[in-house]
Design an enzyme around this catalytic site. Structure first.
Site, short mmCIF file in Angstrom:
data_model
loop_
_atom_site.label_atom_id
_atom_site.label_comp_id
_atom_site.label_asym_id
_atom_site.label_seq_id
_atom_site.Cartn_x
_atom_site.Cartn_y
_atom_site.Cartn_z
N TYR A 293 0.83 -1.21 0.00
CA TYR A 293 0.00 0.00 0.00
C TYR A 293 0.86 1.26 0.00
CZ TYR A 293 0.27 0.04 5.25
OH TYR A 293 0.66 0.07 6.56
N TYR B 125 -8.03 1.92 -4.44
CA TYR B 125 -8.17 0.87 -3.42
C TYR B 125 -9.39 1.15 -2.55
CZ TYR B 125 -6.56 -2.55 0.08
OH TYR B 125 -6.45 -3.62 0.93
N TYR C 92 -10.55 0.90 4.41
CA TYR C 92 -9.90 2.14 3.98
C TYR C 92 -10.92 3.11 3.38
CZ TYR C 92 -5.77 -0.67 4.96
OH TYR C 92 -4.84 -1.46 5.59
N ARG D 151 -9.41 -2.24 -6.65
CA ARG D 151 -9.34 -3.30 -5.64
C ARG D 151 -10.47 -3.05 -4.66
NH1 ARG D 151 -4.33 -5.61 -1.96
NH2 ARG D 151 -4.61 -7.67 -2.85
#
Ligand code: ADP
Ligand code: SF4
Length: 690
Positions: A61, A175, A180, A228
């Site tokens: 990441y 992402y 997150y 993702r």
């Protein structure tokens, strides 16, 4: 040997937007504990995967802005142009071997504490993530994002995407997973907004769509843009117009990204330990994605069997076989399948030591692959090793994980090696431990080495051979390696964790006694302050074997350190399902007359439990009896031709399997090495250019 035609499909190229992957092997983004402060280690680690045949190799990441600061956890940054060079080292290395390089751009939202940047964390509605996990705990709650924050986020993503392109990446990620920021917008519990980004699924998806759009614009058609996304929670939420909200989200974005990288939501399910989950465990959550998009789909599932991989492709579940752990355990997995050497794949055992390295904030380590993370700093290659530095013979005493790895690596170097094992079979502690609930998969540590050793004519293994110092002095090898393991002790500890002496007597056992088949009487108390797997797994084993079992630990949770390896939630579930009674924050202080006395940590309040058998899983000490006997006769070594006697693995310092394997490997690498090559190079961040 040549490739089995059954696996040809795995080597078909796959178009991903404007770029093409040479095959279907996709090393997905995963944290590896190497930040921008270790750019050479990081580049070399990923280059090795490209060399091993992966068609795509991704970063871990990479934060797009200081408002997403995960310190002290090891994350990468692409905050300004200075960060570009550090990532370019990786893309150069990956491209050298014909693979594509992917970068996972990341904003942690309410999951980060911004401990270093000291900026307020951000989230859609002001709520944080995992406020009780030791690694994520903090005191600062996130700021509720306003329209300006959202605009700033889109600008940060676009700037980072532009830098990613400059750094040479071929695939750039948005992402939206694992708690997150973009993922927080997708879930209604986090996203309570009343503006255009909250409410309906279409509104909640808006931020992800805009992130994809700004990324596409920033890379100008030169890079593929991947999404993702975690789908576990969304799939569990009902929808009025589709089978689930996950279906709605995927349908709404269907062909917007060039690639779907699909996963689960929390580390214990996404990166599931083998103790509780098998290969391909994501399928029931992500199997529908391909029916709703024309774009390629990649997913993971600890795939190590080429047949399972082919099945995923043929059944239309995935287009690309994603791997994090299997690519760590064996960076050369694709090359081995390509060469018809699938028997040589060093299969991941699913122990999650790799993920725990990230939780501990250190470079990735692996039980199966001792070379991981050492490619640059020690110059260790997973498939190549220096030829022997001398025509000498080595005796390895003990065929546990340390001795086996040592013998195998020495054998590969060309040394004449003899391995003496006291027991009737090799394996050391694994002989018993692989029979415990959920641990059969760990037997791959043993199976792989057994298989590889059989191919080496210069390594001979002698089972049923307990050696004494006299035996060793008599045979006369140049180098003697003692891999004789460790022993569990009956030691107890005080509230301050000061040793308070051993508890002996009838009814007191250690794990070795259980392994040796000691007869236990119920009720059994397993007292665990080792805090890793052994205490909980033994409690489960004994309970499933018909005993009435209580598990006692001074820690706040069962198997406390397994929070680092993603196992802890399932450990608790396993103990509950085996009807093991749990006593946390409790120490054993005495045991007599069918009663064990517990003291509560912090208050010292006493309690008593009925107990006929007490199993202490606390401390281990190196089994160095043989070492002691040999050093006592050091004056006889020269006459016997012995130049060195060295302890490795648990016989040196008791640890986890990963430590034993590493120790054995290091000995083998360092035998006859020039002193200046020992130790390791220290990586450093690239200097800022004015
Ligand atoms: P490690 O994890 O360090 O490899 P293990 O405890 O798994 O250690 O393995 C140690 C092995 O050494 C065991 O299989 C044990 O039977 C063997 N061993 C211990 N002492 C002797 C000895 N004197 N001669 C031969 N084998 C021994
Ligand atoms: Fe697999 Fe364990 Fe290695 Fe991780 S540490 S890659 S789980 S063998």
């Amino acid at each position: 040997m040549s490739r089995n035609p059954r696996y040809d499909v795995l080597f078909e190229s796959v178009r991903i937007g404007p770029v093409t992957a040479r095959n279907r092997f996709y090393a997905v983004p995963h944290a590896a504990g190497m930040t921008n402060t270790m750019p050479h280690m990081r580049a070399s680690f990923r280059e090795t995967k490209a060399e091993g045949g992966w068609g795509v190799v991704c970063t871990g990441y990479v934060s797009i802005d200081p408002s997403s600061d995960d310190a002290p956890l090891p994350y990468a940054t692409l905050w300004d142009d200075h960060d570009i060079r550090s990532h370019a080292l990786m893309t150069d290395g990956v491209h050298k071997h014909g693979a594509l390089a992917g970068i996972e751009l990341w904003h942690g939202g309410g999951s980060v504490m911004n401990r270093s940047s000291r900026l307020p964390p951000l989230s859609p509605s002001g709520t944080s993530w995992m406020a009780t996990h030791v690694n994520f705990m903090g005191h600062q709650r996130p700021k509720l994002m306003d329209a300006q924050d959202i605009r700033a986020l889109l600008t940060q993503q676009a700037q980072a995407a532009r830098r990613a392109r400059q750094a040479g990446f071929d695939i750039v990620y948005v992402y939206a997973g694992m708690g997150y920021l973009p993922y927080e917008f997708l879930l209604p519990e986090w996203n309570q907004r009343t503006d255009a980004y909250g409410g309906s699924v279409a509104n909640r998806v808006r931020l992800v769509r805009e992130l994809l759009e700004v990324t596409q614009e920033a890379v100008g058609g030169k890079c593929a843009v991947a999404l993702r996304i975690s789908l576990e929670e969304l799939r569990a939420r009902p929808s009025a117009s589709a089978p689930s909200q996950a279906h709605e989200v995927v349908a709404l974005l269907a062909d917007v990204p060039d690639l779907w990288d699909v996963k689960l939501d929390s580390a214990p399910t996404d990166c599931a330990p083998s103790r509780f989950s098998s290969e391909g465990s994501h399928e029931s959550v992500i199997d529908f994605v391909k029916t709703l998009t024309r774009r390629p789909v990649v997913g993971v599932g600890r795939f190590t069997s080429p047949d399972t991989m082919v099945s995923q492709i043929r059944r239309g579940v995935l287009d690309l076989i994603g791997a994090a752990r299997p690519s760590i355990a064996d960076p050369f997995l694709p090359a081995k399948i390509d060469a018809g050497r699938e028997q040589d794949i060093r299969e991941c055992i699913g122990c999650n030591i790799c993920i725990s390295s990230w939780h501990y904030g250190v470079p990735v380590r692996c039980t199966q692959n001792p070379t991981i993370g050492e490619e640059w700093r020690r110059g260790w290659h997973p498939e190549r090793i220096e030829p022997a530095g001398s025509a000498t013979s080595v005796l390895v005493v003990g065929a546990g994980p340390a001795g086996l790895e040592c013998a195998l690596s020495l054998g590969r170097r060309g040394y004449e090696v003899s391995v003496a094992e006291a027991a009737d079979d090799i394996g050391g502690r694994l002989r018993f431990e692989t029979r415990l609930p959920g641990l059969a998969g760990w037997g791959r540590v043993l199976d792989w080495r057994r298989e590889q050793l059989q191919r080496l004519s210069n390594v001979n293994v002698y089972r049923g051979n307990r050696l004494t110092a006299g035996d060793i002095l008599e045979v006369g090898y140049t180098h003697v390696v003692l891999a004789t393991g460790a022993r569990w002790a009956r030691l107890l500890y005080s509230a301050l964790e000061i040793p308070v002496g051993e508890l002996h007597g009838p009814g007191v056992f250690t794990p070795e006694d259980i392994a040796a088949g000691a007869p236990l009487r119920s009720p059994v108390v397993v007292y665990d302050f080792d805090n890793y797997y052994m205490g909980s797994v033994l409690a489960e084993y004994l309970a499933r074997g018909g005993h009435s079992v209580s598990y006692v630990t001074p820690a706040g949770h069962a198997a406390a350190s397994t929070i680092m390896s993603n196992e802890q939630p399932q450990v608790h579930r396993a103990l509950a399902s085996a009807s093991v009674a749990l006593h946390t924050l409790s120490r054993v202080t005495a045991f007599a007359g069918g009663v064990v006395t517990l003291a509560t940590q912090f208050t010292e309040r006493e309690r008593r439990l009925p107990c006929e058998s007490l199993v202490i899983v606390g401390t281990r000490f190196a089994d160095d009896t043989l070492y002691g006997a040999l050093t006592a006769r050091a004056d006889e070594w020269q006459g016997s031709g012995i130049r060195s006697v060295t302890r490795i693995g648990d016989a040196l310092a008791p640890g986890a399997l990963v430590d034993a394997v590493y120790s054995g490997h290091r000995y083998a690498r360092e035998l006859d090495a020039a002193p200046e090559t020992l130790g390791y190079r220290r990586d450093a961040p690239l200097e800022r250019r004015a």
